[in-house]
Write an enzyme that holds these catalytic residues in place. Sequence first.
Site, mmCIF file in Angstrom:
data_model
loop_
_atom_site.group_PDB
_atom_site.id
_atom_site.type_symbol
_atom_site.label_atom_id
_atom_site.label_comp_id
_atom_site.label_asym_id
_atom_site.label_seq_id
_atom_site.Cartn_x
_atom_site.Cartn_y
_atom_site.Cartn_z
ATOM 1 N N ALA A 170 -5.296 -58.150 47.517
ATOM 2 C CA ALA A 170 -6.359 -57.154 47.356
ATOM 3 C C ALA A 170 -7.711 -57.769 47.027
ATOM 4 C CB ALA A 170 -5.980 -56.163 46.263
ATOM 5 N N LYS A 171 -7.721 -59.019 46.575
ATOM 6 C CA LYS A 171 -8.966 -59.646 46.131
ATOM 7 C C LYS A 171 -9.895 -59.920 47.330
ATOM 8 C CE LYS A 171 -7.798 -60.068 41.731
ATOM 9 N NZ LYS A 171 -6.485 -59.412 41.689
ATOM 10 N N PRO A 172 -11.186 -60.155 47.061
ATOM 11 C CA PRO A 172 -12.122 -60.423 48.168
ATOM 12 C C PRO A 172 -11.674 -61.566 49.081
ATOM 13 C CG PRO A 172 -13.339 -59.966 46.168
ATOM 14 C CD PRO A 172 -11.888 -60.035 45.772
ATOM 15 N N PHE A 191 -4.701 -62.907 45.130
ATOM 16 C CA PHE A 191 -3.833 -61.762 45.411
ATOM 17 C C PHE A 191 -4.416 -61.011 46.614
ATOM 18 C CE2 PHE A 191 -2.874 -57.228 44.663
ATOM 19 C CZ PHE A 191 -1.493 -57.284 44.633
ATOM 20 N N GLY A 234 -8.552 -62.471 49.734
ATOM 21 C CA GLY A 234 -7.139 -62.156 49.598
ATOM 22 C C GLY A 234 -6.283 -63.002 50.523
#
Length: 375
Positions: free
Chosen positions: A185-187, A183, A189
């Site tokens: 927002a993930k590291p 997603f 992303g």
Amino acid sequence: MNVPFFNYASRYAEDREKIKDIVYQVGISDNFILKERVVELEDAIRQYTGAKHVIAVANGTTALTILLQAMGVGPGVDVLTPAFSFISTASTIALLGGTPVFVDVDPLTGMMDPNDLERKVTPASKVVIPTHLFSVMADMESIHEIAQKHNLVVLEDSAVALGARQQGAIAGIMGNAGLYSFFPAKPLGGIGDGAVIVTNDDELGRISRMLRNHGQDGITRFYHHLLGYNNRMDETAASYLLHKLRRFDDLLNKRREIAGLYNEAFKHLAPMIQVVTDAHEERVYYTYVIQAERRDELKEFLESRGIETQIYYPTALPLQPAFAYLGHQAGDFPNAEAITGRSLALPLYAEMPSEHVQQVIIAVVDFYARVNVHA
């Protein structure tokens, strides 16, 4: 906001031209979903983590659903899951017909409490989902011991923890199976959604690969071994993730640097602020979450300074309306409920300007200085 929380414009600025090229190249390739770029990404994650099987899917919730079904979750099956988490760690169980059995969490880390886990095991328990949140990992060693004692399958929800380690072991493959979410927002992303399932278990890998694509085995098209899903990763998402994975370790190190500045600045504010600082170098900082006294006042104060924050999560899962049918009451999960009233996420991402980091630090310190003066 002067200091935005996600700031996608900055996070994707470096890749502007690359993203346009990826979209164009996929668009003229005639290969849009689950083709060679997805295979390349699976191979790259396999090399990065050491997992035997990597199965690319549409999103993290899909990964949980597929794994739970592959593990035999359905009506009459109990699955032990944290009371403090994102909803998918419980909703996927219920949507398959299983029963979420909520486990309270450690009061500092917010991770599944092994002691409460052992108390909550039922005769119908089959799977346990230790979930890593924010930048902290669940106590996998203790959870494994309990799982072995009670013959439980361990589904490691490592959605936010690609690259994290615990005592040298990499997150995601410490259980029977795990997953990583991409997603935005993930590291790591992506552009859009996406995730991968990881496992060293041949049978879980085989079933998961079929379930993601209508129950097909990937060899004979239109021959369906199982009733599966349309939960495949697209080529655009895979191509961008391959590109970004090349600098992923640098991005993680930048996140650790910012977290280290926060840790140093806030350590003297205890007990007004509680922060988990253990195993800093092994952690992946997806978000920087503190437990704060006068949390709501702090949030309003930071907003007045132009600093955007997020609350993860405002209500413990057992007390959400969606799970009212389970009959839980306020006070049943004291640690999870306490954290929902204290948790606050501060801005942290690899491309965050140093002046924004300092603005956050100065504002948080200033707030508690004012609180102490008026105490």
